[in-house]
Design an enzyme around this catalytic site. Structure first.
Site, short mmCIF file in Angstrom:
data_model
loop_
_atom_site.label_atom_id
_atom_site.label_comp_id
_atom_site.label_asym_id
_atom_site.label_seq_id
_atom_site.Cartn_x
_atom_site.Cartn_y
_atom_site.Cartn_z
N LYS A 41 54.77 32.69 64.67
CA LYS A 41 53.57 33.53 64.62
C LYS A 41 52.42 32.95 65.44
O LYS A 41 52.29 31.74 65.59
CB LYS A 41 53.08 33.66 63.17
CG LYS A 41 54.06 34.29 62.20
CD LYS A 41 53.37 34.53 60.87
CE LYS A 41 54.36 34.90 59.78
NZ LYS A 41 54.93 33.71 59.15
N ILE A 108 42.04 30.26 55.63
CA ILE A 108 41.70 28.97 55.02
C ILE A 108 41.03 28.11 56.09
O ILE A 108 41.67 27.65 57.02
CB ILE A 108 42.96 28.24 54.48
CG1 ILE A 108 43.81 29.19 53.62
CG2 ILE A 108 42.56 26.99 53.71
CD1 ILE A 108 43.14 29.71 52.39
N ASP A 154 62.26 27.42 53.08
CA ASP A 154 61.27 27.02 54.08
C ASP A 154 59.91 26.77 53.42
O ASP A 154 58.88 27.26 53.87
CB ASP A 154 61.15 28.07 55.18
CG ASP A 154 60.37 27.57 56.39
OD1 ASP A 154 60.40 26.35 56.65
OD2 ASP A 154 59.72 28.38 57.07
#
Length: 201
Positions: A41, A108, A154
């Protein structure tokens, strides 16, 4: 205006509560500043909501399943873990931009990736309160993994500026022995514990 996609059904595992897989893709007109990239990503600040980021899946990074299916499953697994009380990087919606599919998630600030910390590419602060928070959250995650007998495929985390640990990008959640996932949590916990022991010298 939302675009509806017919994402394929998500494989179910015994004992996992059925959480409706989201299939609606919302087209967004633009993304903000690029914040970083992972193996699959590219992450951008959201222009629609400054509290969120947009994680767009790069083409040809999800194997035999489509980007739509991959994003829908990650969103579903995140919501499932949140429902079970795990701390997660919350995910809100499936989005589409520039012919790429992605997920709108919590942004975040100044987050540390647990993989970078565990493999010594980055270091967590030595501050005592920060490391106590890391240990507390790791212990809570371990307890919940045991309680629910879950393996998280994962398993990785983001750590915020206060040392709060959140599960990020869960690929799958399986009712199985939790020991492999617990071992992953313990790797991060050990680093925080070592910082606290060094601080007490």
């Amino acid at each position: 205006m939302p675009i509806v996609s017919s994402a394929a059904s998500i494989q179910r595992h015994p004992g996992i509560q059925d959480v409706a897989a989201p299939t609606e893709l919302t087209s967004i007109p633009s993304v903000g500043e690029k914040l970083g990239s992972g193996s699959q990503k590219d992450v951008y600040h959201s222009r629609q909501d400054p509290r969120q980021c947009i994680c767009l899946i790069r083409p040809d990074t999800t194997g035999i399943i489509s980007g739509n299916e991959y994003a829908a499953k990650e969103l579903k697994m995140t919501k499932h873990l949140k429902d079970l009380g795990f701390p997660v990087v919350d995910a809100y919606a499936l989005v589409k931009y520039d012919n790429k599919v992605g997920i709108a998630k919590d942004y975040i600030h100044h987050a540390l990736d647990s993989e970078d910390v565990i493999h010594n590419r980055k270091h967590i602060p030595t501050d005592m309160a920060f490391n106590k928070n890391v240990m507390k959250d790791c212990d809570e995650i371990i307890s919940r993994l045991r309680t629910h007998s879950l393996h998280i495929e994962d398993l990785q985390f983001l750590i915020d500026g206060y040392g709060r640990v959140r599960i990020n990008d869960p690929r799958d959640v399986i009712r199985s022995s939790p020991e492999k996932s617990i071992a992953k949590v313990r790797e991060l916990r050990a680093i925080a514990l070592n910082n606290l022991l060094d601080d007490s010298d």
